[in-house]
Write an enzyme that holds these catalytic residues in place. Structure first.
Site, PDB file in Angstrom:
ATOM      1  N   GLU A 103       0.847  -1.199   0.000  1.00 52.89           N
ATOM      2  CA  GLU A 103       0.000   0.000   0.000  1.00 52.89           C
ATOM      3  C   GLU A 103       0.879   1.244   0.000  1.00 52.89           C
ATOM      4  O   GLU A 103       1.949   1.247   0.618  1.00 52.89           O
ATOM      5  CB  GLU A 103      -0.852   0.024   1.280  1.00 52.89           C
ATOM      6  CG  GLU A 103      -2.216  -0.600   1.158  1.00 52.89           C
ATOM      7  CD  GLU A 103      -3.236   0.317   0.487  1.00 52.89           C
ATOM      8  OE1 GLU A 103      -2.853   1.271  -0.222  1.00 52.89           O
ATOM      9  OE2 GLU A 103      -4.432   0.066   0.665  1.00 52.89           O
ATOM     10  N   ASP A 107      -4.874   5.047   5.759  1.00 45.38           N
ATOM     11  CA  ASP A 107      -5.456   6.219   6.406  1.00 45.38           C
ATOM     12  C   ASP A 107      -6.465   5.734   7.471  1.00 45.38           C
ATOM     13  O   ASP A 107      -6.072   5.366   8.567  1.00 45.38           O
ATOM     14  CB  ASP A 107      -6.088   7.021   5.254  1.00 45.38           C
ATOM     15  CG  ASP A 107      -6.813   8.273   5.640  1.00 45.38           C
ATOM     16  OD1 ASP A 107      -6.386   9.353   5.222  1.00 45.38           O
ATOM     17  OD2 ASP A 107      -7.836   8.183   6.317  1.00 45.38           O
ATOM     18  N   LYS A 135      -1.328   6.720   8.863  1.00 47.17           N
ATOM     19  CA  LYS A 135      -1.869   7.826   9.680  1.00 47.17           C
ATOM     20  C   LYS A 135      -2.469   7.220  10.956  1.00 47.17           C
ATOM     21  O   LYS A 135      -3.652   6.889  10.986  1.00 47.17           O
ATOM     22  CB  LYS A 135      -2.959   8.574   8.903  1.00 47.17           C
ATOM     23  CG  LYS A 135      -2.485   9.266   7.630  1.00 47.17           C
ATOM     24  CD  LYS A 135      -3.625  10.060   6.989  1.00 47.17           C
ATOM     25  CE  LYS A 135      -3.263  10.572   5.622  1.00 47.17           C
ATOM     26  NZ  LYS A 135      -4.396  11.183   4.912  1.00 47.17           N
ATOM     27  N   VAL A 157      -1.657  14.149   1.736  1.00 47.69           N
ATOM     28  CA  VAL A 157      -0.347  14.203   1.082  1.00 47.69           C
ATOM     29  C   VAL A 157      -0.455  13.819  -0.400  1.00 47.69           C
ATOM     30  O   VAL A 157      -1.370  13.109  -0.802  1.00 47.69           O
ATOM     31  CB  VAL A 157       0.674  13.272   1.787  1.00 47.69           C
ATOM     32  CG1 VAL A 157       0.932  13.720   3.207  1.00 47.69           C
ATOM     33  CG2 VAL A 157       0.205  11.825   1.769  1.00 47.69           C
ATOM     34  N   ASP A 163      -1.941  10.955  -4.969  1.00 51.52           N
ATOM     35  CA  ASP A 163      -2.482  11.987  -5.855  1.00 51.52           C
ATOM     36  C   ASP A 163      -3.581  12.821  -5.205  1.00 51.52           C
ATOM     37  O   ASP A 163      -4.179  12.427  -4.208  1.00 51.52           O
ATOM     38  CB  ASP A 163      -3.122  11.311  -7.077  1.00 51.52           C
ATOM     39  CG  ASP A 163      -4.415  10.580  -6.711  1.00 51.52           C
ATOM     40  OD1 ASP A 163      -4.377   9.717  -5.815  1.00 51.52           O
ATOM     41  OD2 ASP A 163      -5.473  10.916  -7.278  1.00 51.52           O
ATOM     42  N   ARG A 169       1.077  12.282  -8.690  1.00 50.84           N
ATOM     43  CA  ARG A 169       1.660  10.964  -8.424  1.00 50.84           C
ATOM     44  C   ARG A 169       3.153  10.909  -8.769  1.00 50.84           C
ATOM     45  O   ARG A 169       3.924  10.225  -8.125  1.00 50.84           O
ATOM     46  CB  ARG A 169       0.957   9.875  -9.241  1.00 50.84           C
ATOM     47  CG  ARG A 169      -0.444   9.568  -8.802  1.00 50.84           C
ATOM     48  CD  ARG A 169      -0.912   8.260  -9.433  1.00 50.84           C
ATOM     49  NE  ARG A 169      -2.355   8.139  -9.427  1.00 50.84           N
ATOM     50  CZ  ARG A 169      -3.075   7.730  -8.387  1.00 50.84           C
ATOM     51  NH1 ARG A 169      -2.472   7.440  -7.261  1.00 50.84           N
ATOM     52  NH2 ARG A 169      -4.378   7.626  -8.470  1.00 50.84           N
TER      53      ARG A 169
END
Ligand code: IMP
Length: 180
Positions: A103, A107, A135, A157, A163, A169
């Site tokens: 990954e 998040d 995160k 981010v 993106d 990206r």
């Protein structure tokens, strides 16, 4: 390093390329130690993890079997909370196998939880995850990703695969949004 703007939002440098590369090398050493002689099937979570996976796989000592999985849930800066599968490999690749997901960023953990359950439903024996960014303050699930490059705060981010509206990206560094 200059700030950048994407779709009217401003971003400043968060992690520079050399630190990203250094972290990826350390992660690959950990993976080589953990999986020596017994590599799981690797599934790269598209699109974001493509840069991270490309660099990580350069440092893997053995031939590994890998494929991709593609899901989406984000609209701009916000997750829709609804995960849609765009592509998942056929059962033969994962059935009775251990799987390592690559990954770019974890998040809330919704995607990771969804993919873990989905892959197990399709016969995977076990699912682990290596993520470049995590995160911790937003994560909502009990099982943490096993391998983490950087813990970051609750900030949006872009760069190194990540993106905003499919833009950013290709940036070599990782930038954080400074609008709020
Ligand atoms: P989760 O399901 O909430 O863990 O989100 C996972 C996915 O959301 C990631 O694979 C990214 O595609 C996207 N995402 C989450 N946070 C960010 C971010 O800060 N920048 C870019 N994409 C993000």
């Amino acid at each position: 390093m200059k700030n950048i703007e994407i779709d009217g939002l401003n971003f400043e440098l968060l992690i520079k390329e050399e630190d990203i590369l250094c972290s990826i090398k350390l992660l690959s050493q950990k993976l080589n130690d953990s999986y020596s002689g017994e590599w799981p099937v690797i599934l790269v979570v598209l699109n974001g993890a493509i840069f991270f996976a490309g660099e990580l796989l350069k440092h893997i000592d053995e031939f590994v079997e890998f494929s991709c999985v593609k899901v989406h849930s984000y609209d701009g800066k916000v997750s829709s909370g609804n995960i849609i599968i765009d592509y998942i490999p056929c059962c033969d690749i994962i059935k009775n196998k251990k799987v390592l997901l690559i990954e770019d960023i974890v998040d809330t953990g919704l995607t990771l939880d969804f993919l873990t359950k989905e892959l197990k439903k399709r016969g995977a024996k076990d699912v682990e995850c290596v993520t470049l960014l995590f995160k911790p303050h937003k994560y909502n699930f009990p099982n943490l990703p096993k391998y983490i490059g950087f813990n970051i705060r609750d900030e949006f981010v872009v760069g190194y695969g990540m993106d905003l509206n499919q833009k950013g990206r290709g940036l070599k560094n990782i930038y954080k949004n400074i609008n709020n």
